[in-house]
Motif scaffolding. Structure first.
Motif: not given
Lengths: 299, 299
Positions: A125, A143-144, A146-147, A150-151, A156, B125-126, B128-130, B142
């Motif tokens: 990250f 940020l997107k 990272i999202g 993460v997902k 998930r 981390f999600g 914070i980012a989502e 962020l």
């Protein structure tokens, strides 16, 4: 397309990713150096760099330049590597060898291997949030990314798939469950690699969706052919003994569907991946060649 | 300051953090639900919520509102929880109980515990980012938060400290090494909690630096008093047996410095933390009270 030199392309791209990882991943130093040594040991254990290569290729399809997104591509490889280290642990798949080398916990002990995985996941990250990419891309795009990562990596995605894999070992499961497991365990990070590349390469929403769909088909085709190789593969090329999935009572496609229908399923997903690319020009040839290669891979 | 009701404050803030975690952390569902059950088990195992409380308090010192930064505060607690789950594993500290309850791997098995830790770290981390924070804060802030958290959690922080902790068990180390270990293992995430709160609360660079300095002193005072409690603490209040550090040959302050000098060191760091706050008004009273409490804590 027929002239595309996949072997040369993959070798060149692997070298690009290896060089970036070598340059960007911290050099072991200080009292905590063993965790970085263990991380590097697994990071440079001969991986094919498939996820970063797909990420870079997706960026190029939509007109991006591979160099600028290398840190994000490396982050995907670090997450893949952390998952292998943790999956190999005695409490998980208990594997002593990977790609012909002792697994991280055999080489460094279990405690350091757990921490090396933790470090690789954490620093992945940082590769996206810190450093050069912050200068080259708007913060909301990172940020997107990272999202997305993460997902694809958490409950998930990859972690969720690993849970199902573990819990399926000792119970009867159906094909739908195996597909759900593979979509999470392997497919999520593979298709995220495409999505991240397309997003950072500057793709439109539609292009990103198309490349993500390629990634989903690719992920399933990859996993089905992986399952097939566990039965038909060449031990020397793979660096592991065929039949290990079966020995562990892993639920694979051939076990549930039989070999013929598994090969048909792999072919169908390669076709699905190819169709997703139908409106792209020759910049998508690397992705086309990589997808078709799945049908003839030997390792 | 003398009138500040610390007990009531901590109870109210713990409730606020608990409610946010309950609301924001995913509900176990689907085939992968056991990993979320295990994550929740450890996340709601009675933690004091010290890191999120410090984060919220730092935001308020600089004029921020606690509600808006709750997801980031929760992320810090999730990272703390993941570190406890992995630290308790047989290959690490091999602890069967924590806060009077079976540890995660005793309750869910080792494999699920490893994955629960991985999931908590990833999803942090999600957080914070989502989600909501993306609407309330500029993306570059962020990303900065993610960078701070990565640094505090990875090899430059918590993971690095854990490596030193493990490797120090069976060799002679000096006080400087123990301090270095504690600064990384516990101090980094504690001071990051202050830094993140101050940053998201809208603090100036100087205010953020001051509150980070408070966090560094607080982190060392916290760890030294923790070491002291392992010898002098109340088993019933702590939910664990005193002397467990000594039994494991852990290198602690009292072992290296003796009890008297350890208490002097704790007092010096509490003083350092208090001095850092000297230019802040009564909005810093919670941080003052929390720091002073370290000198009288019983658990």
């Amino acid at each position: 397309m027929n002239d595309f030199n996949l072997k040369g392309y993959l070798a060149e791209r692997k070298q690009m990713v290896d060089a970036a990882l070598e340059r960007l991943f911290p050099v072991p130093a200080g009292l905590e150096k063993s965790v970085l040594e263990a991380s590097r040991y697994s990071l440079f254990a001969g991986g094919k760099r498939l996820r970063p290569i797909l990420c870079l290729a997706a960026a190029e399809v939509v007109g991006g330049t591979p160099e600028s997104i290398l840190p994000a591509a490396c982050a995907l490889e670090m997450i893949h590597t952390y998952s292998l280290i943790h999956d190999d642990l005695p409490a998980m798949d208990n594997d002593d060898f990977r790609r012909g080398k002792p697994t991280c916990h055999k080489a460094f002990g279990e405690a350091i291997a757990i921490l090396a995985g933790d470090a690789l996941l954490t620093e992945a990250f940082g590769f996206i949030a810190e450093g050069q990419m912050q200068k080259d891309f708007p913060a909301d795009k990172l940020l997107k990314v990272i999202g997305i990562v993460v997902k694809a990596s958490g409950y998930r995605g990859m972690v969720g798939g690993q849970v199902i894999d573990l819990e399926s070992e000792n119970q009867a499961v159906d094909v739908a469950t195996v597909e759900y497991m593979h979509i999470h365990k392997t497919g999520a990070l593979l298709s995220a690699s495409l999505e991240v590349g397309a997003l950072l390469g500057g793709g439109t929403e539609e292009q990103i969706a198309i490349l993500t769909r390629y990634g989903q088909h690719f992920g399933l085709a990859f996993q089905i052919t992986d399952d097939i190789l566990d039965i038909e593969g060449d031990a020397a090329l793979m660096g592991k003994t065929p039949g290990s999935d079966i020995a562990k009572n892993k639920k694979t496609y051939p076990v549930l569907l039989g070999m013929t229908r598994s090969k048909e399923a792999a072919l169908a997903h390669v076709k699905g991946a190819m169709e997703a690319l139908s409106n792209f020009d020759e910049k998508a040839d690397p992705l086309r060649a990589i997808a078709q290669y799945l049908l003839v891979r030997k390792a």
